[in-house]
Scaffold this motif. Structure first.
Motif, PDB file in Angstrom:
ATOM      1  N   VAL A 186       1.175  -1.157   0.111  1.00 32.80           N
ATOM      2  CA  VAL A 186      -0.259   0.135  -0.162  1.00 32.80           C
ATOM      3  C   VAL A 186       0.743   0.958   0.081  1.00 32.80           C
ATOM      4  N   LYS A 187       1.984   1.563   0.782  1.00 40.64           N
ATOM      5  CA  LYS A 187       3.089   2.205   0.886  1.00 40.64           C
ATOM      6  C   LYS A 187       3.970   2.491  -0.537  1.00 40.64           C
ATOM      7  N   ALA A 188       3.744   1.210  -1.243  1.00 39.26           N
ATOM      8  CA  ALA A 188       4.423   1.498  -2.840  1.00 39.26           C
ATOM      9  C   ALA A 188       3.139   2.278  -3.449  1.00 39.26           C
ATOM     10  N   LEU A 189       2.134   1.837  -3.856  1.00 41.47           N
ATOM     11  CA  LEU A 189       1.189   2.272  -4.489  1.00 41.47           C
ATOM     12  C   LEU A 189       1.044   3.446  -4.556  1.00 41.47           C
ATOM     13  N   ILE A 190       1.246   4.056  -2.963  1.00 37.14           N
ATOM     14  CA  ILE A 190       0.753   5.548  -3.225  1.00 37.14           C
ATOM     15  C   ILE A 190       1.907   6.622  -3.311  1.00 37.14           C
ATOM     16  N   HIS A 191       3.473   5.430  -3.397  1.00 34.38           N
ATOM     17  CA  HIS A 191       4.480   6.985  -3.034  1.00 34.38           C
ATOM     18  C   HIS A 191       4.477   6.743  -5.067  1.00 34.38           C
ATOM     19  N   ALA A 192       4.152   5.947  -5.888  1.00 31.12           N
ATOM     20  CA  ALA A 192       3.827   5.870  -6.833  1.00 31.12           C
ATOM     21  C   ALA A 192       3.313   5.987  -7.497  1.00 31.12           C
ATOM     22  N   LEU A 193       2.212   6.198  -7.327  1.00 35.95           N
ATOM     23  CA  LEU A 193       0.901   6.506  -7.710  1.00 35.95           C
ATOM     24  C   LEU A 193       0.127   8.148  -7.756  1.00 35.95           C
ATOM     25  N   VAL A 194      -0.085   8.897  -5.820  1.00 35.21           N
ATOM     26  CA  VAL A 194      -0.567   8.738  -5.587  1.00 35.21           C
ATOM     27  C   VAL A 194       0.082  10.389  -5.806  1.00 35.21           C
ATOM     28  N   PRO A 195       0.340  11.569  -6.808  1.00 33.73           N
ATOM     29  CA  PRO A 195       1.134  13.326  -6.838  1.00 33.73           C
ATOM     30  C   PRO A 195       0.682  13.544  -5.504  1.00 33.73           C
ATOM     31  N   GLU A 196       2.083  14.161  -5.132  1.00 32.45           N
ATOM     32  CA  GLU A 196       2.006  14.848  -4.257  1.00 32.45           C
ATOM     33  C   GLU A 196       1.350  16.312  -4.773  1.00 32.45           C
ATOM     34  N   ALA A 197       0.367  17.254  -3.392  1.00 31.06           N
ATOM     35  CA  ALA A 197      -0.535  18.022  -3.716  1.00 31.06           C
ATOM     36  C   ALA A 197      -0.047  19.408  -4.407  1.00 31.06           C
ATOM     37  N   SER A 198       1.084  19.464  -4.207  1.00 32.95           N
ATOM     38  CA  SER A 198       2.445  20.122  -4.731  1.00 32.95           C
ATOM     39  C   SER A 198       2.689  20.844  -6.240  1.00 32.95           C
ATOM     40  N   ALA A 199       2.101  19.478  -6.431  1.00 29.91           N
ATOM     41  CA  ALA A 199       2.543  19.287  -8.260  1.00 29.91           C
ATOM     42  C   ALA A 199       1.282  19.081  -9.026  1.00 29.91           C
ATOM     43  N   ALA A 200       0.505  18.479  -8.213  1.00 28.04           N
ATOM     44  CA  ALA A 200      -1.079  17.697  -8.614  1.00 28.04           C
ATOM     45  C   ALA A 200      -1.880  18.774  -9.041  1.00 28.04           C
ATOM     46  N   GLY A 201      -1.831  19.665  -7.932  1.00 25.15           N
ATOM     47  CA  GLY A 201      -2.906  20.882  -7.390  1.00 25.15           C
ATOM     48  C   GLY A 201      -3.854  19.978  -6.956  1.00 25.15           C
ATOM     49  N   THR A 202      -3.695  19.594  -6.265  1.00 24.52           N
ATOM     50  CA  THR A 202      -4.928  19.080  -5.520  1.00 24.52           C
ATOM     51  C   THR A 202      -5.212  19.776  -3.707  1.00 24.52           C
ATOM     52  N   ARG A 203      -6.188  20.328  -3.611  1.00 21.55           N
ATOM     53  CA  ARG A 203      -6.061  20.172  -2.093  1.00 21.55           C
ATOM     54  C   ARG A 203      -7.644  19.697  -1.109  1.00 21.55           C
ATOM     55  N   PRO A 204      -7.273  19.111   0.006  1.00 18.62           N
ATOM     56  CA  PRO A 204      -7.680  19.083   1.268  1.00 18.62           C
ATOM     57  C   PRO A 204      -9.541  19.169   0.606  1.00 18.62           C
ATOM     58  N   GLY A 205     -10.221  19.152   0.675  1.00 15.34           N
ATOM     59  CA  GLY A 205     -12.118  19.616   0.574  1.00 15.34           C
ATOM     60  C   GLY A 205     -12.308  19.332  -0.001  1.00 15.34           C
ATOM     61  N   ARG A 206     -11.354  19.684  -1.614  1.00 13.55           N
ATOM     62  CA  ARG A 206     -12.223  20.002  -2.740  1.00 13.55           C
ATOM     63  C   ARG A 206     -13.240  19.129  -3.590  1.00 13.55           C
ATOM     64  N   ARG A 207     -13.389  17.665  -2.646  1.00 16.25           N
ATOM     65  CA  ARG A 207     -14.484  16.773  -2.883  1.00 16.25           C
ATOM     66  C   ARG A 207     -14.484  16.672  -1.893  1.00 16.25           C
ATOM     67  N   PRO A 208     -15.811  17.447  -1.164  1.00 13.70           N
ATOM     68  CA  PRO A 208     -15.917  17.510   0.328  1.00 13.70           C
ATOM     69  C   PRO A 208     -16.860  16.146   0.471  1.00 13.70           C
ATOM     70  N   ARG A 209     -17.677  15.605  -0.316  1.00 13.02           N
ATOM     71  CA  ARG A 209     -17.851  13.690  -0.043  1.00 13.02           C
ATOM     72  C   ARG A 209     -17.507  12.652   0.048  1.00 13.02           C
ATOM     73  N   GLN A 210     -16.395  13.271  -0.911  1.00 15.13           N
ATOM     74  CA  GLN A 210     -14.875  11.762  -1.055  1.00 15.13           C
ATOM     75  C   GLN A 210     -14.403  11.941   0.070  1.00 15.13           C
ATOM     76  N   VAL A 211     -14.194  10.119   0.290  1.00 12.35           N
ATOM     77  CA  VAL A 211     -13.562   9.690   2.169  1.00 12.35           C
ATOM     78  C   VAL A 211     -12.665   8.926   1.354  1.00 12.35           C
ATOM     79  N   ASN A 212     -11.347   9.046   2.084  1.00  7.72           N
ATOM     80  CA  ASN A 212     -10.503   7.704   1.548  1.00  7.72           C
ATOM     81  C   ASN A 212     -10.479   7.034   2.466  1.00  7.72           C
ATOM     82  N   VAL A 213     -10.554   5.313   2.089  1.00 11.58           N
ATOM     83  CA  VAL A 213     -10.388   4.533   3.106  1.00 11.58           C
ATOM     84  C   VAL A 213      -8.409   3.915   3.090  1.00 11.58           C
TER      85      VAL A 213
END
Length: 495
Positions: A186-213
């Motif tokens: 799971v750590k390897a998947l996150i490291h390889a496939l989840v972009p950093e917020a600064s690079a991808a422009g993601t922002r916590p809460g932009r999808r207010p109904r989405q919850v990661n599990v």
């Protein structure tokens, strides 16, 4: 019995976390955890007589099987993959999409990089997967193989397969267990496939109904299905990583046989994790993965050691109500009151019972704390490897060992019931004790992979099963009352 409704107010003292929910609580002990923690007894023999653990390679493979259109390719000998594949087929009763680099004597001595490159190219050309997981085995780790270098070689030689994600992970058989290998993947998947917020422009809460599990390896497909349903009742959208409930839930499909996983977490969903309102991490073993995801995305997380028992579930429901700003659905209130009634009904049988447990750390913590909440005692607790979460086991001591250690401790401490996987059948027979099958693998019963253990409903059924086992031992039964004032016939009084 009268069921009391849970008040739908933020000041509800049954859900203290609804008013003040703490994040990053991975080091908070469970409610039944002894203040000092159990005594840890380390392994004192050179081999496993009756192995308890499943290897880290299998744990990493299981995580990759929870991703959509994926296929794990184990880097090692053909026998290593065949052995693990049999375990999965026996447990899930389904064909398993797994491949191997099939190292032979020459590649073992001279190096297996070419085997990796050739294997990746063959899979990409034949199946066009979205993801290839590349867990290592003890053979190549002992050899000292550099799998990341082999992946770079493949990228240089085959740029036409650039769209296929390849995630290598070190998961040797001789180190850790299924739980640790699962966390590493799971750590390897996150490291390889989840972009950093600064690079991808993601922002916590932009999808207010989405919850990661982040779903730990102790959760069954039934557990994950229940957890997703629970979030949806709060009008939340769960993104489970990895989602074995969608890929290994045992459903028939109309299409022909596919060599890739059918269902699971889509890879494009991983790019959206940084826009979620929150992350739930279920299981202390996923602390490393949760730390990495929080560091990359900045999304606040809420961590739970397990979801068995009234108090841990109350905390989860309070958290979901806080995230969603929704009242607790009446159906969940009803399930809570049903669990309360089941606890009253079962405590006559389970209370003061003596149980012997053997499982990976997350499951061991969950069962020991549930039993402690019912007034039972865990007289033997065995884990395959050491883990920080073992400090939360509600027992006097925890032995790092195998099923032989469980048998010796259970016999010496007068255990009445065993709880472990299907490898414990012979142990239970020798001890003459009943066995509740839990954990991986379960190969002598059908459907163990989909059983729901968590939640108010899952906990309720677990208590019923344990109480029925104890009743079979003639414990907790209420004898009929005979008044001393009644005039008894001689034969009736003798009976």
């Amino acid at each position: 019995m009268t069921n009391q409704r849970i008040p739908q107010t933020p000041a509800d003292n049954r859900y203290p976390e609804r008013e003040q929910v703490e994040t990053r609580v991975s080091h908070q002990a469970g409610p039944q955890t002894p203040l000092t923690g159990p005594t840890l007894i380390k392994r004192n023999k050179a081999l496993s007589v009756a192995p308890l653990k499943a290897s880290a390679t299998l744990g990493a493979t299981l995580a990759f099987l929870g991703m959509r259109r994926a296929i794990p390719m184990l880097h090692g000998s053909q026998g290593c993959t065949a052995f693990g594949k049999i375990f999965f087929i026996q447990h899930f009763r389904e064909p398993m999409p797994m491949q191997t680099t099939a190292m032979d004597q020459v590649s073992t001595i001279m190096g297996g990089d070419d085997s990796v490159v050739e294997g990746l190219a063959t899979i990409c050309a034949k199946h066009r997967p979205a993801l290839i997981g590349l867990p290592t085995t003890g053979l190549v780790e002992t050899q000292g193989a550099d799998v990341s270098r082999a992946v770079r070689m493949f990228r240089d030689r085959h740029p036409e397969y650039a769209e296929v994600a390849i995630v290598p992970v070190a998961s040797p058989d001789y180190s850790g267990c299924l739980e640790t290998g699962f966390n590493s993947a799971v750590k390897a998947l996150i490291h390889a496939l989840v972009p950093e917020a600064s690079a991808a422009g993601t922002r916590p809460g932009r999808r207010p109904r989405q919850v990661n599990v982040l779903a730990g390896s102790a959760l069954t497909t039934g557990d994950i299905e229940h957890l997703k349903d629970l979030l949806e009742r709060f009008r939340l959208r769960p993104v489970v990583v990895p989602d074995i409930a969608d890929s290994l839930d045992g459903h028939l499909v109309e299409s022909d046989y596919n060599a890739l996983t059918i269902g699971g977490t889509p890879l494009d969903e991983l790019a959206t994790l940084g826009d979620a309102a929150a992350t739930l991490a279920i299981g202390r073993s996923l602390s490393g993965a949760a730390d990495l995801l929080a560091e990359r995305t900045g999304v606040p997380d809420y961590r739970f050691p397990h979801l068995m028992g009234l108090e841990t579930m109350d905390r989860l429901i309070g958290t979901l109500a806080e995230i969603s700003a929704e009242p607790v659905p009446e159906r969940i209130e009803r399930q809570r009151s049903q669990l309360q009634d089941a606890m009253l009904d079962a405590h006559f049988s389970i209370g003061q019972g003596r149980f012997a447990l053997a499982a990976d750390a997350d499951l061991l913590v969950a069962f020991s704390q549930l039993l402690a909440s019912m007034g039972a005692e865990t007289v033997a607790a065995v884990a395959p490897v050491n883990a920080p979460s073992l400090a939360e086991v509600a027992a006097a001591q925890v032995k790092i060992g195998d099923l032989e250690d469980l048998e010796q401790l259970a016999r010496a401490n007068g255990a009445e019931v065993l709880i472990t996987n299907s490898h414990g059948v012979q142990t239970a027979e020798r001890l003459g004790l009943p066995l509740l099958r839990a954990g991986f693998p379960q190969f002598d019963h059908v459907g163990g992979w989909q059983r729901q253990w968590i939640g108010y409903q899952g906990t309720r059924q677990t208590l019923f099963d344990l109480a029925n086992i104890m009743l079979g031992l003639h414990k907790g039964e209420i004898a009929p009352y005979r008044s001393p004032l009644k005039q008894w016939h001689a034969q009736e009084h003798a009976a």
